[in-house]
Design a protein around this motif. Structure first.
Motif, short mmCIF file in Angstrom:
data_model
loop_
_atom_site.label_atom_id
_atom_site.label_comp_id
_atom_site.label_asym_id
_atom_site.label_seq_id
_atom_site.Cartn_x
_atom_site.Cartn_y
_atom_site.Cartn_z
N TYR A 1 9.60 -34.53 -67.90
CA TYR A 1 8.78 -33.38 -68.85
C TYR A 1 10.07 -31.53 -68.07
O TYR A 1 10.74 -31.73 -68.52
CB TYR A 1 7.34 -32.77 -68.30
N THR B 1 13.52 -30.54 -69.59
CA THR B 1 13.29 -28.64 -69.51
C THR B 1 14.54 -28.63 -69.08
O THR B 1 15.41 -27.76 -69.47
CB THR B 1 12.00 -28.26 -69.06
N THR C 1 8.55 -26.13 -71.72
CA THR C 1 8.21 -27.47 -71.25
C THR C 1 7.04 -28.28 -71.80
O THR C 1 7.15 -29.14 -71.56
CB THR C 1 7.56 -27.00 -69.16
N VAL C 2 6.64 -27.36 -72.78
CA VAL C 2 5.46 -28.38 -73.61
C VAL C 2 5.83 -28.86 -74.39
O VAL C 2 5.59 -30.16 -74.90
CB VAL C 2 4.48 -27.01 -74.56
N GLY D 1 7.78 -40.53 -68.86
CA GLY D 1 5.76 -40.40 -68.27
C GLY D 1 5.89 -38.87 -68.69
O GLY D 1 7.58 -37.82 -68.74
N TRP D 2 5.25 -38.77 -67.88
CA TRP D 2 5.43 -36.92 -67.52
C TRP D 2 5.98 -36.35 -66.31
O TRP D 2 6.07 -35.54 -66.11
CB TRP D 2 3.81 -36.77 -66.61
N LEU D 3 7.05 -37.50 -65.38
CA LEU D 3 7.69 -37.41 -64.68
C LEU D 3 8.98 -36.54 -65.42
O LEU D 3 10.29 -36.14 -64.63
CB LEU D 3 8.00 -38.23 -63.70
N SER E 1 1.46 -26.60 -78.66
CA SER E 1 1.77 -27.78 -79.47
C SER E 1 2.12 -29.38 -80.42
O SER E 1 0.80 -27.06 -81.52
CB SER E 1 0.40 -29.10 -78.21
N CYS F 1 9.18 -36.07 -75.03
CA CYS F 1 9.30 -36.81 -74.46
C CYS F 1 8.13 -38.15 -75.06
O CYS F 1 8.06 -39.00 -74.70
CB CYS F 1 8.72 -36.49 -72.68
N SER F 2 6.48 -37.80 -75.07
CA SER F 2 5.91 -38.16 -75.74
C SER F 2 6.41 -38.87 -76.80
O SER F 2 5.87 -39.96 -76.71
CB SER F 2 4.70 -37.39 -75.09
N SER G 1 7.53 -31.66 -72.91
CA SER G 1 7.18 -33.03 -72.94
C SER G 1 6.45 -33.50 -74.26
O SER G 1 6.22 -34.84 -75.07
CB SER G 1 5.96 -32.11 -72.45
#
Length: 490
Positions: free
Chosen positions: A42, A46, A25-26, A38-40, A333, A32-33, A29
């Motif tokens: 993430y 995954t 997931t990290v 956005g965070w939705l 990260s 995606c960044s 994310s």
């Protein structure tokens, strides 16, 4: 090598699956960044990535492997292929590092503190300044500059030599503990990942740390091989256990990341399937290993105190401050986009091991989970320098190999036979076993043959004596009988 299965394995499997999901997931994310999402997205990203990996990679490879397993033949010349692979891996690692050095003008980059210190101390007789990898590397570099002269290429060649030696020892070490496929994956990661290549151009003790790690893993593998073959108590096995535990304790004093190898050896002794072993032997051997590790750690502390002075409490405090201080964010990260995409293949293949954990032959990954989670938690809680995290990457390479092994090496036909065997009744199983052993089994209604042996034929024997007394010697009467005798014969 095989390791036992216990109920505790389910807990370890849950921990491993949770860690993999968190890291998955990290990393998603971060991607995606980079894409400006956005965070939705993430968790959606995954789940989509995991589904595509299962559908496009895991399932096809598993189906092909199942087809091959039905027509599986005994592999020949396996050792020859292993030698060729290791030679090619070392050649590729050497070529890649030399190309990187030539492309960079054969100049060091990054922190040059150790290089400058070694260059300033070249020609002097300064000894070791501490029991840390940084101090040991500085001592080696200083001696090398004294012999060959101060030159940046000297440091680069030293780093390349240390890494090649570490890669060469890493393959037999991991192979003894976890098998060929896992060893090949770990060696491929160590030889080709740019993280390792880049540190050949930096004056850091990372290559030396890799060499120590390979040596300690090799010693642990030799120990487990010895215990697997010798089921009885032996002085050589006990001595090897004590030496391995002591070495792990000393290495843990040098760097707390080596506690992972200590945990690996401890769990390997407990989980190892022996040929013949008495009950409680593994527990006693693990206790000896634990005591030896503590003795090794205390011996290294005492040597530090003897050589460089100080107080015992100050030495332990310095060890905690040196290892447990937050320095940078761990592998959870990345700020470097290239490092992220180099790491993703390891994460993807390690993800496959979640599905093949309980189907894997030999239960090879069970003793690696606790050391692996220890390193990841240390990275996230304390934060470590990027150099030390290459040790964590080696464990990622091991679990990437576990994922490939769980996809390709399984025996479903054997499981089907065992499952069908459990459904049949006892008379059918007895008849099948009798047919396999060419033993006639009576049908229903036929008399059962007498299982007892028949009577032996009596053979008369004459008793013979080796000594016959003469007539003069055959005197059994009591000539002198006194009244005071205790035996009244009259």
């Amino acid at each position: 090598m095989k390791y036992s299965r216990y109920r505790f394995n389910y807990i370890l499997w849950m921990i491993y699956g949770l860690v993999i999901c968190i890291y998955f997931t990290v990393q998603t994310s971060l991607v995606c960044s980079m894409l400006g999402l956005g965070w939705l997205f993430y968790f959606l990203g995954t789940a989509s990535c995991a589904f595509l990996l299962i559908l496009l990679v895991y399932v096809p490879i598993r189906m092909l492997a199942e087809k091959k397993n039905r027509e599986k033949a005994e592999m020949r010349h396996v050792q020859l292929w292993e030698c060729l692979f290791l030679i090619l891996a070392l050649a590729a690692a050497l070529a890649l590092r030399l190309w990187m050095a030539s492309a960079g003008g054969a100049e060091l980059f990054g922190d040059r503190t150790l290089y400058d210190s070694a260059a300033a101390a070249a020609g002097s007789r300064d000894g070791l300044k501490g029991l840390t990898f940084q101090a040991i590397f500085l001592f080696l570099l200083t001696r090398l500059f004294t012999w060959l002269g101060v030159w940046e290429n000297t440091c680069i060649l030293l780093q390349i030599g240390l890494q090649l030696a570490a890669i060469a020892l890493l393959y037999p070490a991991v192979r003894m503990i976890a098998g060929r496929i896992v060893a090949a994956a770990a060696v491929t990661a160590a030889a080709l990942l740019p993280v390792y290549v880049e540190y050949c151009l930096a004056a850091t003790p990372e290559s030396l740390r890799m060499l120590f790690l390979s040596l300690l893993l090799l010693l642990t593998g030799v120990l487990l091989q010895k215990l697997k073959k010798s089921g009885k108590k032996s002085a050589s096995s006990g001595l090897l256990i004590f030496l391995t535990g002591t070495a792990a304790g000393i290495a843990s004093f040098l760097d707390y990341f080596f506690l992972s190898v200590f945990f690996l050896g401890f769990l390997g002794i407990l989980y190892l399937e022996r040929r013949t072993s008495q009950k409680g032997t593994a527990v006693r051997e693990a206790a000896v290993y634990l005591i030896a590790g503590i003795c090794g750690f205390c011996a290294a502390s005492g040597l530090q105190l003897f050589l460089f002075g100080g107080e015992p409490a100050a030495i332990i405090r310095e060890w905690f401050l040196r290892n447990m201080v937050s320095q940078s964010i761990g592998w959870g990260s990345f700020a470097n986009q290239e490092a992220l995409f180099y790491f993703l293949p390891l994460l993807f293949f390690a993800f496959f091991y979640v599905f093949g954990f309980f189907e894997q032959k030999g239960n090879l990954g069970i003793i690696w989970i606790v050391p692996f989670v220890f390193l990841l938690v240390s990275d996230l809680l304390f934060g470590t320098t990027m150099e030390k995290q290459t040790i964590t990457l080696l464990y990622w390479g091991v679990f990437a190999g576990m994922g490939v092994h769980s996809m390709c090496c399984f025996d479903r036909e054997k499981k089907k036979k065992q499952k069908g065997r459990s459904k049949r009744n006892a008379p059918d199983l007895l008849r099948e076993e009798a047919a396999q052993e060419n033993v006639s089994f009576p049908l229903p209604g036929e008399p059962i043959p007498n299982p007892l042996p028949g009577p032996k034929k009596h053979i008369p024997k004459e008793m013979d004596y080796a000594f016959e007394p003469d007539a003069a010697d055959m005197r059994y009467d009591i000539e002198n009988l006194e009244e005071a005798d205790d035996f009244d014969l009259l």
